[in-house]
Scaffold this motif. Structure first.
Motif, short mmCIF file in Angstrom:
data_model
loop_
_atom_site.label_atom_id
_atom_site.label_comp_id
_atom_site.label_asym_id
_atom_site.label_seq_id
_atom_site.Cartn_x
_atom_site.Cartn_y
_atom_site.Cartn_z
N ILE A 1 0.84 -1.20 0.00
CA ILE A 1 0.00 0.00 0.00
C ILE A 1 0.87 1.25 0.00
N ASN A 2 1.95 1.22 0.78
CA ASN A 2 2.76 2.43 0.96
C ASN A 2 4.22 2.05 1.22
N GLN A 3 5.12 2.94 0.82
CA GLN A 3 6.55 2.79 1.10
C GLN A 3 7.08 4.14 1.56
N ARG A 4 7.89 4.10 2.61
CA ARG A 4 8.58 5.29 3.07
C ARG A 4 10.06 4.94 3.22
N THR A 5 10.92 5.76 2.64
CA THR A 5 12.36 5.56 2.73
C THR A 5 12.97 6.74 3.46
N THR A 6 13.77 6.45 4.47
CA THR A 6 14.43 7.48 5.25
C THR A 6 15.92 7.16 5.31
N LEU A 7 16.76 8.09 4.90
CA LEU A 7 18.20 7.90 4.99
C LEU A 7 18.68 8.55 6.30
N MET A 8 19.42 7.77 7.09
CA MET A 8 19.83 8.24 8.41
C MET A 8 21.32 7.99 8.62
N THR A 9 21.92 8.77 9.50
CA THR A 9 23.32 8.57 9.86
C THR A 9 23.41 8.30 11.36
N PRO A 10 24.33 7.43 11.77
CA PRO A 10 24.49 7.12 13.19
C PRO A 10 25.01 8.34 13.97
N VAL A 11 24.58 8.45 15.21
CA VAL A 11 25.08 9.51 16.08
C VAL A 11 26.45 9.10 16.63
N LYS A 12 27.19 10.07 17.16
CA LYS A 12 28.58 9.84 17.54
C LYS A 12 28.76 8.75 18.59
#
Length: 109
Positions: A90-101
């Motif tokens: 029904i739906n797709q969401r893509t989120t690009l994330m970077t790790p915190v320090k």
């Protein structure tokens, strides 16, 4: 490091069938080009009918190159066609994330 977080919503009752379709057609292609996912999860509570998977890349360029190779693979095209035929998504969401320090280093598998 870049983590691609993908969240999919499937039609009620179709989660097992979507996972079976993906395991047969999609996963082998993605492992071949991207490697093993960091995780692949299904909702146990909250927003049901939700699947989440995460992929680790060295950089945006690494992601772009690996995904381009995957997109060019004829087996990936078969997976996409099977997905359309099945009609579970029904739906797709893509989120690009970077790790915190303070996050332990993530490694591609």
């Amino acid at each position: 490091m870049l983590v691609d977080v993908r969240t999919y919503t499937v039609r009620p009752g179709t989660g097992p069938a979507q996972l079976e379709l993906y395991e047969k057609y999609g996963l082998p292609v993605q492992v071949r080009h991207i490697g093993q996912p960091l995780c692949y999860l299904q909702a146990e509570s909250g927003e049901m009918n939700t699947l989440v998977h995460m992929w680790v890349y060295e950089s945006a360029a690494d992601r772009e190159n690996r995904r381009a190779a995957q997109a060019a693979d004829p087996d990936w095209k078969v997976y996409l066609e099977e997905n359309v035929k099945a009609g579970y998504l029904i739906n797709q969401r893509t989120t690009l994330m970077t790790p915190v320090k303070f996050c332990p280093p993530l490694k591609r598998k």
